[in-house]
Design a protein around this motif. Structure first.
Motif, short mmCIF file in Angstrom:
data_model
loop_
_atom_site.label_atom_id
_atom_site.label_comp_id
_atom_site.label_asym_id
_atom_site.label_seq_id
_atom_site.Cartn_x
_atom_site.Cartn_y
_atom_site.Cartn_z
N LYS A 57 4.72 -9.19 2.74
CA LYS A 57 5.99 -9.57 3.35
C LYS A 57 7.18 -8.97 2.61
O LYS A 57 8.26 -8.80 3.19
N VAL A 58 7.00 -8.63 1.34
CA VAL A 58 8.10 -8.18 0.49
C VAL A 58 7.54 -7.36 -0.67
O VAL A 58 6.40 -7.58 -1.08
N ILE A 59 8.37 -6.43 -1.18
CA ILE A 59 7.93 -5.58 -2.30
C ILE A 59 9.03 -5.48 -3.35
O ILE A 59 10.23 -5.49 -3.03
N TYR A 60 8.59 -5.35 -4.59
CA TYR A 60 9.47 -5.19 -5.75
C TYR A 60 8.86 -4.13 -6.66
O TYR A 60 7.65 -4.16 -6.92
N THR A 61 9.68 -3.21 -7.15
CA THR A 61 9.21 -2.26 -8.15
C THR A 61 10.23 -2.13 -9.27
O THR A 61 11.43 -2.17 -9.05
N ALA A 62 9.72 -1.97 -10.48
CA ALA A 62 10.56 -1.76 -11.66
C ALA A 62 10.12 -0.46 -12.32
O ALA A 62 8.93 -0.27 -12.61
N SER A 63 11.04 0.43 -12.53
CA SER A 63 10.79 1.70 -13.23
C SER A 63 9.63 2.48 -12.62
O SER A 63 8.84 3.10 -13.32
N ALA A 64 9.55 2.47 -11.30
CA ALA A 64 8.52 3.26 -10.62
C ALA A 64 8.82 4.74 -10.86
O ALA A 64 9.97 5.16 -10.85
N PRO A 65 7.80 5.55 -11.10
CA PRO A 65 8.03 6.96 -11.45
C PRO A 65 8.67 7.75 -10.31
O PRO A 65 8.49 7.43 -9.14
N SER A 66 9.38 8.78 -10.70
CA SER A 66 9.99 9.67 -9.72
C SER A 66 8.91 10.34 -8.88
O SER A 66 7.74 10.40 -9.28
N SER A 67 9.30 10.86 -7.74
CA SER A 67 8.33 11.53 -6.86
C SER A 67 7.71 12.73 -7.56
O SER A 67 6.51 12.98 -7.41
N GLY A 68 8.49 13.47 -8.33
CA GLY A 68 7.96 14.63 -9.04
C GLY A 68 6.95 14.24 -10.10
O GLY A 68 5.89 14.86 -10.24
N LEU A 69 7.25 13.19 -10.84
CA LEU A 69 6.33 12.70 -11.87
C LEU A 69 5.05 12.15 -11.23
O LEU A 69 3.95 12.40 -11.70
N ALA A 70 5.21 11.43 -10.13
CA ALA A 70 4.05 10.86 -9.44
C ALA A 70 3.12 11.95 -8.94
O ALA A 70 1.91 11.90 -9.15
N ALA A 71 3.67 12.94 -8.26
CA ALA A 71 2.84 14.01 -7.68
C ALA A 71 2.33 14.97 -8.74
O ALA A 71 1.19 15.43 -8.66
N GLY A 72 3.14 15.26 -9.75
CA GLY A 72 2.76 16.23 -10.77
C GLY A 72 1.89 15.64 -11.85
O GLY A 72 0.66 15.74 -11.81
N PHE A 73 2.50 15.00 -12.81
CA PHE A 73 1.79 14.48 -13.98
C PHE A 73 0.75 13.42 -13.60
O PHE A 73 -0.37 13.43 -14.09
N LYS A 97 7.79 4.85 6.07
CA LYS A 97 6.97 3.86 6.78
C LYS A 97 7.11 2.46 6.19
O LYS A 97 6.57 1.51 6.75
N LEU A 98 7.85 2.34 5.09
CA LEU A 98 8.04 1.02 4.47
C LEU A 98 8.89 0.17 5.41
O LEU A 98 9.98 0.58 5.81
N ASN A 99 8.39 -0.99 5.78
CA ASN A 99 9.12 -1.81 6.76
C ASN A 99 9.27 -3.27 6.31
O ASN A 99 9.45 -4.15 7.13
N ILE A 100 9.20 -3.49 5.00
CA ILE A 100 9.41 -4.84 4.46
C ILE A 100 10.52 -4.78 3.42
O ILE A 100 10.81 -3.72 2.87
N PRO A 101 11.19 -5.89 3.13
CA PRO A 101 12.28 -5.89 2.16
C PRO A 101 11.83 -5.32 0.82
O PRO A 101 10.75 -5.64 0.31
N TYR A 102 12.70 -4.47 0.26
CA TYR A 102 12.35 -3.72 -0.95
C TYR A 102 13.46 -3.81 -1.98
O TYR A 102 14.61 -3.48 -1.70
N PHE A 103 13.11 -4.25 -3.19
CA PHE A 103 14.04 -4.25 -4.33
C PHE A 103 13.43 -3.38 -5.41
O PHE A 103 12.31 -3.61 -5.86
N ILE A 126 2.17 1.17 2.12
CA ILE A 126 2.34 2.20 3.14
C ILE A 126 1.09 3.02 3.44
O ILE A 126 1.02 3.64 4.51
N ASN A 127 0.10 2.99 2.57
CA ASN A 127 -1.08 3.84 2.78
C ASN A 127 -2.35 3.10 3.17
O ASN A 127 -3.35 3.73 3.48
N HIS A 128 -2.36 1.78 3.09
CA HIS A 128 -3.60 1.05 3.31
C HIS A 128 -3.53 0.14 4.53
O HIS A 128 -2.46 -0.40 4.85
N ASN A 129 -4.66 -0.05 5.16
CA ASN A 129 -4.72 -0.88 6.37
C ASN A 129 -4.23 -2.29 6.13
O ASN A 129 -3.63 -2.90 7.01
N ASN A 130 -4.48 -2.84 4.95
CA ASN A 130 -4.04 -4.21 4.68
C ASN A 130 -2.59 -4.27 4.20
O ASN A 130 -2.11 -5.32 3.84
N GLY A 131 -1.89 -3.14 4.22
CA GLY A 131 -0.48 -3.12 3.81
C GLY A 131 0.38 -4.04 4.66
O GLY A 131 1.42 -4.52 4.20
#
Length: 176
Positions: free
Chosen positions: A48-64, A74-80, A39-44
């Motif tokens: 074609k598809v994205i997968y994440t496991a145990s991605a940090p919460s928004s608070g943890l990401a922004a804070g710690f 802005k995510l426009n591809i299949p997401y699991f 979502i943030n880079h020109n080559n994004g």
């Protein structure tokens, strides 16, 4: 970088990458990185598809981690996305855990309704074990979207999707 190697005749990766079928995935901070890569880079747009496991919460990401998520709408591809139900991932209350249920729901809700998306939690599994305990579903996700595998499709699609009846998974929500 890899795309440039794909077109470099001197590279071992010359003509090895199917540029129409590139997926991205990550665990923990790698999940945050995968989301932001899309979502943030020109080559994004190459993904074609994205997968994440145990991605940090928004608070943890922004804070710690000091690396907030970009605009998930802005995510426009299949997401699991998935996480575990034990202490390190789920937390012991709503203010703890790396990837608690509220954070999965938050990301799920931010992804536009017209995007194929799934969230689920693996029972009796914690943060580090999500690497191995979710790999079958990760593989199926990529096999369906990148190789059009009809068997892999059955894991996620339809009212009788395998993930809906697998007792190892709870809190499944999908928009397919």
């Amino acid at each position: 970088y890899m795309i440039s190697l794909n077109s470099n005749k001197d590279s071992q990766f010359f003509n090895k990458i199917d540029l129409n079928n590139i997926g991205i995935g990550g665990h923990s901070q790698g999940g945050l990185g995968a989301m932001n890569a899309v979502i943030n880079h020109n080559n994004g747009s190459n993904y074609k598809v994205i997968y994440t496991a145990s991605a940090p919460s928004s608070g943890l990401a922004a804070g710690f981690l000091k690396t907030p998520y970009g605009d998930i709408s802005k995510l426009n591809i299949p997401y699991f996305q998935n996480a575990g139900t034990l202490k390190f991932d789920a937390g012991i209350d709503e203010n703890s855990g790396i990837a608690p249920i509220w954070s999965l729901k938050e990301k799920f809700d931010f992804v536009p309704e017209n995007v194929t998306k799934i969230m689920a939690r693996r029972v009796n599994t914690d943060h580090g074990d999500m690497l191995t305990h979710a790999d079958g579903y990760m593989t199926a996700w990529f096999m369906y979207w990148l190789q059009n595998d009809s068997e892999a499709k059955k894991v996620f699609f339809g009212n009788d999707a395998e993930i809906l009846f697998n007792q190892n998974w709870v809190d499944v929500d999908k928009n397919i």
